[in-house]
Design a protein around this motif. Structure first.
Motif, short mmCIF file in Angstrom:
data_model
loop_
_atom_site.label_atom_id
_atom_site.label_comp_id
_atom_site.label_asym_id
_atom_site.label_seq_id
_atom_site.Cartn_x
_atom_site.Cartn_y
_atom_site.Cartn_z
N ALA A 87 28.44 2.95 -37.26
CA ALA A 87 27.86 1.93 -36.39
C ALA A 87 27.90 2.34 -34.92
N ASP A 88 28.99 2.98 -34.49
CA ASP A 88 29.17 3.30 -33.08
C ASP A 88 28.38 4.52 -32.63
N ASP A 89 28.25 5.51 -33.49
CA ASP A 89 27.65 6.78 -33.09
C ASP A 89 26.35 7.10 -33.82
N PHE A 90 26.39 7.05 -35.14
CA PHE A 90 25.25 7.54 -35.90
C PHE A 90 24.00 6.66 -35.76
N ILE A 91 24.15 5.36 -35.92
CA ILE A 91 22.99 4.45 -35.84
C ILE A 91 22.30 4.55 -34.48
N PRO A 92 23.05 4.46 -33.35
CA PRO A 92 22.38 4.61 -32.05
C PRO A 92 21.69 5.96 -31.87
N THR A 93 22.28 7.01 -32.40
CA THR A 93 21.67 8.34 -32.31
C THR A 93 20.36 8.38 -33.07
N MET A 94 20.35 7.81 -34.25
CA MET A 94 19.13 7.75 -35.05
C MET A 94 18.05 6.94 -34.33
N GLN A 98 29.26 9.61 -48.61
CA GLN A 98 28.85 8.31 -49.14
C GLN A 98 28.57 7.25 -48.06
N PRO A 99 29.47 7.02 -47.08
CA PRO A 99 29.17 6.02 -46.05
C PRO A 99 27.93 6.37 -45.23
N LEU A 100 27.69 7.64 -45.04
CA LEU A 100 26.52 8.09 -44.29
C LEU A 100 25.24 7.78 -45.05
N VAL A 101 25.24 8.05 -46.35
CA VAL A 101 24.07 7.72 -47.17
C VAL A 101 23.82 6.21 -47.13
N ALA A 102 24.90 5.44 -47.22
CA ALA A 102 24.76 3.98 -47.20
C ALA A 102 24.18 3.48 -45.88
N ALA A 103 24.43 4.21 -44.79
CA ALA A 103 23.94 3.79 -43.48
C ALA A 103 22.42 3.77 -43.41
N PHE A 104 21.77 4.50 -44.28
CA PHE A 104 20.30 4.53 -44.29
C PHE A 104 19.71 3.24 -44.85
N ASN A 105 20.57 2.34 -45.32
CA ASN A 105 20.10 1.02 -45.74
C ASN A 105 20.18 0.00 -44.62
N ASN A 108 32.83 12.69 -31.29
CA ASN A 108 33.81 11.63 -30.99
C ASN A 108 34.59 11.16 -32.20
N GLY A 109 34.26 11.69 -33.35
CA GLY A 109 34.96 11.28 -34.57
C GLY A 109 34.13 11.61 -35.78
N CYS A 110 34.72 11.41 -36.94
CA CYS A 110 34.02 11.71 -38.19
C CYS A 110 32.81 10.80 -38.34
N ILE A 111 31.66 11.38 -38.65
CA ILE A 111 30.41 10.62 -38.73
C ILE A 111 30.50 9.52 -39.79
N CYS A 112 31.30 9.75 -40.84
CA CYS A 112 31.40 8.74 -41.89
C CYS A 112 32.27 7.57 -41.48
N CYS A 113 33.04 7.74 -40.39
CA CYS A 113 33.91 6.67 -39.91
C CYS A 113 33.32 5.95 -38.71
#
Length: 357
Positions: A78-85, A109-116, A70-75
Motif C-alpha cells: 500500500a505504501d510503496d508499490f501501489i503509488p509507484t504503479m 503472493q501479496p504482490l500478486v494480490a495487489a493487482f486486485n 524502503n522495504g520488502c515489496i510484499c510488506c
C-alpha cells in the motif's frame, strides 16, 4: 474506446538465483517493446538497479527503472508499490509491459494480490509469475538448512517443525510460479539438472511450465506474453503462512498479509580500491563459507581499470564482471551488501572483508 490492460510480469526467486542477469538479457532483446521496471532490493545498496541502468537498452531508459529500497515489496504494497504503479499508469507514454523484480527474500503472493486493488485491476493484469531457481545451489542442498542436524533432532522430537525459513520461502516462491526458470544449468551436468527439476516439481502441487537457462539467457518472448491473469488465481498459490493462517481460522486480516524478515539481516561494507580483484574474490569465497553468508553483491573500484567491477556471490561461488565505465561525476568507490541469517556477525565480517584489500 477502452484501453487493453498492460501486462505485468513478476520475476521472483531466492537470493542469487540470477534474476537481474535474466532481466538484463531480456531488456537487450526486447524487440523494441517499451518495458518499465520496478526493482525491490533487500538491503541498503541498490546494486540490481544500478546494474540494469547500465545495460544500454534503448527501449528501457533510466526513467523507466523505479527502485523500491524502503522495504520488502510484499510488506509495503500500500505504501510503496501501489503509488509507484499509479505514477507509471499516469504517464502519457505508457509502457508496453511492466516487469517487477522482487527482493530475493520476498513472498510473491501479496504482490500478486495487489493487482486486485481497484486502482490497478482495471488497467493492469499479471501476465505471469516467473520464479528463477539457482540450479547449482539447489543441487548443492543450499536451501536445506543443515538437514543432517534437523534429521537427528527430528528423531528425538517428532513435533519439530521440519521447515527452515529458507526452505519455506523457497517453496513459497515456487508455489506462486506460472513458469520456473532453472537457471545456471551450465554449472551442473544433465543428471543433476534432472534431479533438481524433479526436486522442485515434488515440492509444489501446482504444475508450472519449466524453462532451462544457461548464463541467464532466456528469450524475452518466452518470459513475456504468458497471458495467465495470475491475480485471478490466488487460491492455488497460498504461502506456508497463509495456509497456517487458514488452518488456525484467525480473524486478524493484518496477520494474513504479514511476512517476517526477522530471520534475515543485511549490512553494507564500504571499502577502498581493490588492487587485486582475483585474490579479493578468492578471499570473499572463504569468508562466505566461514561465516555462512547467504548473499554478497556490490560494485568495486579497481585502480587500473576505467570500468566498474560488479561482484555477485551466492554460496561459495563468486562471480565478477566489468559492466560499464565510471561516470565523470561518479565517485569511484567499493561497496558490498552482505545478507545472512539474523545472528550474522556483522563487525567480524566487515573487518575481515576490509582486511582482504
Amino acid at each position: 474506446m477502452l484501453q487493453s490492460k498492460i501486462p505485468a510480469t513478476i520475476i521472483t526467486g531466492f537470493l542469487g538465483a540470477g534474476k537481474t542477469t535474466i532481466i538484463r538479457s531480456m531488456l537487450q532483446n526486447a524487440d523494441g517493446k517499451k518495458i518499465a521496471l520496478i526493482i525491490n532490493e533487500f538491503g541498503d545498496l541498490g546494486v540490481d538497479g544500478d546494474v540494469l541502468k547500465g545495460c544500454g537498452a534503448e527501449n528501457c531508459t533510466e526513467d523507466d527503472i523505479v527502485e523500491l529500497t524502503n522495504g520488502c515489496i510484499c510488506c509495503t504494497v500500500a505504501d510503496d508499490f501501489i503509488p509507484t504503479m499509479e505514477k507509471l499508469l499516469e504517464r502519457e507514454a505508457r509502457p508496453d509491459h511492466i516487469v517487477i523484480e522482487t527482493s530475493g527474500l520476498a513472498l510473491p503472493q501479496p504482490l500478486v494480490a495487489a493487482f486486485n486493488w481497484p486502482e490497478i485491476k482495471s488497467q493492469v493484469t499479471v501476465d505471469g509469475v516467473v520464479t528463477v531457481v539457482d540450479s547449482a545451489a539447489v543441487s548443492d542442498g543450499r536451501f536445506a538448512h543443515d538437514h543432517d542436524k534437523l534429521d537427528a533432532q527430528r528423531q528425538e522430537d517428532e513435533s519439530l517443525d521440519h521447515e527452515s525459513p529458507l526452505e519455506e520461502l523457497f517453496e513459497d516462491q515456487l508455489t506462486a510460479a506460472d513458469m520456473i526458470v532453472l537457471n545456471k544449468a551450465d554449472l551442473i551436468d544433465e543428471i543433476k539438472l534432472d534431479q533438481v527439476k524433479a526436486s522442485v516439481q515434488n515440492s509444489i502441487e501446482r504444475k508450472p511450465a519449466f524453462v532451462v537457462a544457461r548464463n541467464g539467457i532466456v528469450p524475452s518472448d518466452v518470459l513475456l506474453g504468458l497471458g495467465v491473469g495470475s491475480e485471478d488465481d490466488l487460491a492455488t498459490r497460498k504461502s506456508h503462512h497463509e495456509k497456517h493462517h487458514h488452518d488456525e481460522h484467525s480473524d486478524d486480516d493484518h496477520e494474513h498479509h504479514h511476512h517476517d524478515h526477522d530471520e534475515f539481516e543485511s549490512f553494507v561494507v564500504e571499502l577502498g580500491a581493490v588492487k587485486k580483484p582475483e585474490q579479493f574474490c578468492v578471499g570473499l569465497s572463504e569468508l562466505i563459507q566461514e561465516y555462512d553468508i547467504l548473499r554478497l553483491k556490490g560494485i568495486v573500484h579497481v585502480p587500473d581499470k576505467a570500468m566498474r567491477l560488479v561482484i555477485q556471490a551466492v554460496g561459495a561461488r563468486v562471480d565478477q564482471h566489468f559492466d560499464r565505465l565510471w561516470n565523470a561525476d561518479e565517485e569511484k568507490s567499493s561497496k558490498l551488501v552482505v545478507i545472512g541469517l539474523h545472528d550474522i556477525e556483522q563487525q567480524k565480517i566487515a573487518s575481515a572483508i576490509k582486511g582482504l584489500i
